[in-house]
Design an enzyme around this catalytic site. Structure first.
Site, PDB file in Angstrom:
ATOM      1  CE  LYS A  79      42.098   5.538  61.213  1.00  0.00           C
ATOM      2  NZ  LYS A  79      41.973   5.061  59.815  1.00  0.00           N
ATOM      3  NE  ARG A 110      36.168   2.725  61.563  1.00  0.00           N
ATOM      4  CZ  ARG A 110      37.347   2.158  61.775  1.00  0.00           C
ATOM      5  NH1 ARG A 110      37.911   2.176  62.951  1.00  0.00           N
ATOM      6  NH2 ARG A 110      37.976   1.558  60.791  1.00  0.00           N
ATOM      7  NE  ARG A 135      46.046  -2.767  57.358  1.00  0.00           N
ATOM      8  CZ  ARG A 135      45.162  -1.880  57.805  1.00  0.00           C
ATOM      9  NH1 ARG A 135      45.553  -0.791  58.415  1.00  0.00           N
ATOM     10  NH2 ARG A 135      43.878  -2.087  57.619  1.00  0.00           N
ATOM     11  NE  ARG A 147      42.517  -5.348  59.435  1.00  0.00           N
ATOM     12  CZ  ARG A 147      42.257  -4.087  59.752  1.00  0.00           C
ATOM     13  NH1 ARG A 147      43.166  -3.356  60.380  1.00  0.00           N
ATOM     14  NH2 ARG A 147      41.102  -3.542  59.454  1.00  0.00           N
ATOM     15  NE  ARG A 180      38.370  -2.003  56.345  1.00  0.00           N
ATOM     16  CZ  ARG A 180      39.690  -2.225  56.226  1.00  0.00           C
ATOM     17  NH1 ARG A 180      40.134  -3.063  55.307  1.00  0.00           N
ATOM     18  NH2 ARG A 180      40.537  -1.599  56.996  1.00  0.00           N
TER      19      ARG A 180
HETATM   20  P1  AMP Z   1      40.322  -0.888  61.801  1.00  0.00           P
HETATM   21  O1  AMP Z   1      41.349  -1.815  62.329  1.00  0.00           O
HETATM   22  O2  AMP Z   1      40.281   0.413  62.527  1.00  0.00           O
HETATM   23  O3  AMP Z   1      40.425  -0.710  60.310  1.00  0.00           O
HETATM   24  O4  AMP Z   1      38.906  -1.568  62.074  1.00  0.00           O
HETATM   25  C1  AMP Z   1      38.567  -2.817  61.500  1.00  0.00           C
HETATM   26  C2  AMP Z   1      37.073  -3.055  61.592  1.00  0.00           C
HETATM   27  O5  AMP Z   1      36.683  -3.063  62.969  1.00  0.00           O
HETATM   28  C3  AMP Z   1      36.211  -1.979  60.942  1.00  0.00           C
HETATM   29  O6  AMP Z   1      36.041  -2.180  59.563  1.00  0.00           O
HETATM   30  C4  AMP Z   1      34.919  -2.130  61.743  1.00  0.00           C
HETATM   31  O7  AMP Z   1      34.194  -3.262  61.308  1.00  0.00           O
HETATM   32  C5  AMP Z   1      35.429  -2.430  63.135  1.00  0.00           C
HETATM   33  N1  AMP Z   1      35.636  -1.183  63.914  1.00  0.00           N
HETATM   34  C6  AMP Z   1      36.814  -0.674  64.350  1.00  0.00           C
HETATM   35  N2  AMP Z   1      36.630   0.452  65.048  1.00  0.00           N
HETATM   36  C7  AMP Z   1      35.286   0.678  65.052  1.00  0.00           C
HETATM   37  C8  AMP Z   1      34.462   1.691  65.594  1.00  0.00           C
HETATM   38  N3  AMP Z   1      34.976   2.737  66.259  1.00  0.00           N
HETATM   39  N4  AMP Z   1      33.126   1.578  65.410  1.00  0.00           N
HETATM   40  C9  AMP Z   1      32.599   0.551  64.749  1.00  0.00           C
HETATM   41  N5  AMP Z   1      33.315  -0.435  64.188  1.00  0.00           N
HETATM   42  C10 AMP Z   1      34.659  -0.388  64.341  1.00  0.00           C
END
Ligand code: AMP
Length: 218
Positions: free
Chosen positions: A13, A88, A127, A160, A171
């Site tokens: 994404k 989400r 990544r 990360r 996740r």
């Molecule tokens: P991402 O970079 O989108 O993979 O997000 C990394 C982490 O940030 C996720 O595993 C969640 O802990 C938190 N996170 C990101 N976006 C959201 C969201 N819309 N709602 C809740 N937690 C989020």
């Protein structure tokens, strides 16, 4: 064009959002990036979010909601946007509906990146992210020209914490339990389009370009 990119972690994404934003001149909003920025700056929100992010859990809706509504009200959002990693949960989708209604900026499309678990694991373990500009690389699929250094800004690339194997599994589980139901939510609203998250960056971009054309969006 106002889009949501939906899909499991590692579906591509963020990478595709960057390509689409560049090509269609859209604003990119990644809640993951915003939260990591807050963690880096040690803000109140960042401190709260970190405990959830480290475990691979979702940050609670009420914590994310304020951050999102504030961002959506920014001027650059009116030219079109891509929401990446948000919503989400069903609660977040409803918050988004209300916010966009009040701004008269309804969504045009939600693209679901259907992705095999094998692809997800390969993508996430390789990544690497730029500490400075958040550009995404991959040790095998999208390597930087110089190892460990960002091609765009010369920043340091890092892995990360939540891209380590144990947290990745969590996740994916969280995605299946809390986010997957949004596919149906947006299908019922007639907004959902599917694309394969297993494709490489260029192939997927070509598919999406075609989808936008067919839908009269571009
Ligand atoms: P991402 O970079 O989108 O993979 O997000 C990394 C982490 O940030 C996720 O595993 C969640 O802990 C938190 N996170 C990101 N976006 C959201 C969201 N819309 N709602 C809740 N937690 C989020």
């Amino acid at each position: 064009m106002r889009l949501v990119l939906l899909g499991p972690p590692g579906a591509g994404k963020g990478t595709q959002a960057a390509v689409l934003c560049e090509n269609y001149k859209l604003a990119h909003m990644s809640t993951g990036d915003l939260l990591r920025e807050a963690v880096k700056k040690n803000t109140k929100l960042g401190i709260k979010a970190k405990t959830y992010m480290d475990k691979g859990d979702l940050v609670p809706d009420e914590v994310v909601a304020g951050m999102i509504t504030e961002k959506l009200q920014q001027k650059n959002m009116t030219k079109g946007f891509i929401l990446d990693g948000f919503p989400r949960t069903k609660g977040q989708a409803e918050i988004l509906d209300t916010a966009l209604d009040s701004l008269s900026l309804p969504l045009d499309m939600v693209v679901y990146f259907e992705t095999k678990e094998q692809t997800i694991l390969k993508r996430l373990t390789g990544r690497r992210i730029c500490r400075k500009c958040s550009r995404i690389f991959h040790t095998i699929n999208i390597p930087s020209k110089q190892e460990g250094i960002c091609d765009s800004c010369g920043g340091e690339l890092y892995q990360r914490d939540d891209d380590k194997e144990h947290t990745i599994k969590k996740r994916i589980e969280v995605y299946n339990n809390q986010t997957k139901e949004l596919i149906e939510y947006y299908q019922e609203k007639g907004l959902l389009e599917k694309a394969s998250g297993d494709l490489d960056v260029k192939e997927l971009f070509a598919v999406l370009k075609d989808t936008f054309k067919k839908s009269g969006l571009a």
